[in-house]
Design a protein around this motif. Structure first.
Motif, short mmCIF file in Angstrom:
data_model
loop_
_atom_site.label_atom_id
_atom_site.label_comp_id
_atom_site.label_asym_id
_atom_site.label_seq_id
_atom_site.Cartn_x
_atom_site.Cartn_y
_atom_site.Cartn_z
N THR A 49 -4.10 -4.63 9.42
CA THR A 49 -2.68 -4.85 9.66
C THR A 49 -2.24 -4.45 11.07
OG1 THR A 49 -2.22 -4.55 7.30
CG2 THR A 49 -0.35 -4.41 8.79
N PHE A 66 1.67 -5.52 5.02
CA PHE A 66 1.67 -4.06 4.99
C PHE A 66 2.09 -3.52 3.63
CE2 PHE A 66 3.82 0.05 5.58
CZ PHE A 66 2.82 0.76 6.21
N TYR A 71 -5.09 -2.37 5.03
CA TYR A 71 -3.75 -2.02 5.53
C TYR A 71 -3.79 -1.04 6.69
CZ TYR A 71 -3.31 2.63 3.23
OH TYR A 71 -3.47 3.94 2.85
#
Length: 312
Positions: free
Chosen positions: A282, A251, A278
Motif C-alpha cells: 500500500t 488500506f 497493507y
C-alpha cells in the motif's frame, strides 16, 4: 515474580517466514524493490509539493503528510525484515521490539485518521467551494494533522507499555516478521484482557468510525458532482476523488481484515501475507495512484525535473 518473569526476556526471535526458505528467497528481491519504490515515490511527492508553489494547498499538504507517514511506517520494520530474510539470526532486543511496535502502531493509526481528514478536505472543496479557503485554512490544516499525530502517539505508547509489561515467562518466539502487537500478546503467560480491550477500543475508533465518515463524505461528494452541469467538471472531480478512494479501499480493507477478524492463538501464513500487503504494498502504491491519476502532480513533477536539469 512478575518482574522476574519479565526480565527473563532480553530479546525476541522473529519467526517470520523462516519455515518457508523458498518464500524468503522470493520475498527479499520483491520487498527490496517495493521498499525502494516507496522511498523514492513518496519522497518525490513530498519534494514536488514543497518546491512547486501551485501545490501549496490543503490537498497537497495532506498528501505530503501521507507520504511522510508511508516512509516512516515502512521504515519501522522493512529494513530489519530484509536483513532477517537473508539471515538465520532473526532476533530483536526487548527494547527494540517495544520501539518498533510503538512506532508502527503510531504511524499506522495516524494514517487512518489522515485518510478521514483528506476525505473531509475533498468534501469541503467540492461541496463548499466558495467557503473552502476560509473553512480549510492553513492553521486548521496544521491543527488537524498535529492532533492526529499526537492522539495516535499517545494511544500507541499506552498500548505498547501495557503489552510489554506483561510477563512472558521465557516465551520469546514471535510468529511474525515484525513485533506486531497481536503476535507479541500471544506469548504472554498472564491475562491479556486489558491490552486486548485497549486494542479493541482503538480499532473501533480508528477503523469503522473513520471509514463511516469517509463513506459519508464521498456520498455527499457524489450527490454534488452528479448535479454539476459540465461533463469536464464532473470528470475532474471524479478523477481527484477516485485516487483517494482507491487508497482508502486498499488500506482499510487489509487492516480491517487483520484487526477486526476473530482472534486465533496461532498466526497463519495468510496473516503475514496480509501484513505485507497493507504495510509494504500500500505505501508503494500510494504515490503511484496519486501521481498517475493527478494531472497537477505530473505537471509539477515535470516542472521540478526540468528546473533541476536546467540548473545543471
Amino acid at each position: 515474580m512478575e518482574l522476574v518473569n519479565r526480565t527473563e526476556i532480553s530479546e525476541f526471535f522473529l519467526k517470520g517466514f523462516s519455515g518457508h526458505p523458498a518464500l524468503e528467497h522470493l520475498l527479499f528481491p520483491l520487498c527490496s524493490t517495493m521498499y525502494l519504490v516507496t522511498l523514492l515515490g513518496n519522497t518525490a511527492i513530498v519534494a514536488v509539493s514543497i518546491l512547486d508553489v501551485r501545490l501549496h494547498t490543503p490537498m497537497y499538504f495532506f498528501l505530503g503528510n501521507l507520504s511522510i507517514l508511508d516512509i516512516c511506517y515502512t521504515s519501522t520494520f522493512v529494513p530489519l525484515m530484509l536483513v532477517h530474510l537473508l539471515s538465520a539470526q532473526k532476533t530483536i532486543s526487548f527494547i527494540g521490539c517495544a520501539i518498533q511496535m510503538c512506532l508502527s502502531l503510531a504511524t499506522g493509526s495516524t494514517e487512518c485518521l489522515l485518510l478521514a481528514i483528506m476525505a473531509y478536505d475533498r468534501y469541503l472543496a467540492i461541496c463548499r467551494p466558495l467557503r473552502y479557503p476560509v473553512l480549510m485554512s492553513p492553521r486548521l490544516c496544521l491543527l488537524l494533522v498535529a492532533t492526529a499525530w499526537v492522539l495516535c502517539l499517545v494511544k500507541s505508547v499506552t498500548e505498547t507499555v501495557i503489552a510489554m509489561r506483561l510477563p512472558f515467562c521465557g516465551h520469546h518466539v514471535v510468529s511474525h516478521f515484525t513485533c506486531e502487537i497481536l503476535a507479541v500478546l500471544k506469548l504472554a503467560c498472564s491475562d491479556t484482557s486489558v491490552s486486548e480491550a485497549f486494542l479493541l477500543v482503538g480499532a473501533i475508533l480508528l477503523l469503522p468510525i473513520p471509514l463511516a465518515f469517509i463513506c459519508l463524505s464521498y456520498t455527499l461528494i457524489l450527490a454534488t458532482v452528479l448535479r454539476v452541469p459540465s461533463a469536464a467538471g464532473r470528470r475532474k472531480a471524479f478523477s481527484t476523488c477516485s485516487a483517494h478512494l482507491a487508497v482508502v479501499m486498499l488500506f482499510y480493507g487489509t487492516v480491517i481484515f487483520m484487526y477486526m477478524k476473530p482472534k486465533s492463538k496461532e498466526t497463519r501464513i495468510s496473516d503475514e501475507a496480509f501484513t505485507v500487503l497493507y504495510a509494504v504494498v500500500t505505501p508503494m502504491l500510494n504515490p503511484v495512484i496519486y501521481s498517475l491519476r493527478n494531472k497537477e502532480v505530473k505537471e509539477a513533477a515535470r516542472k521540478v525535473w526540468g528546473r533541476s536539469w536546467t540548473s545543471k
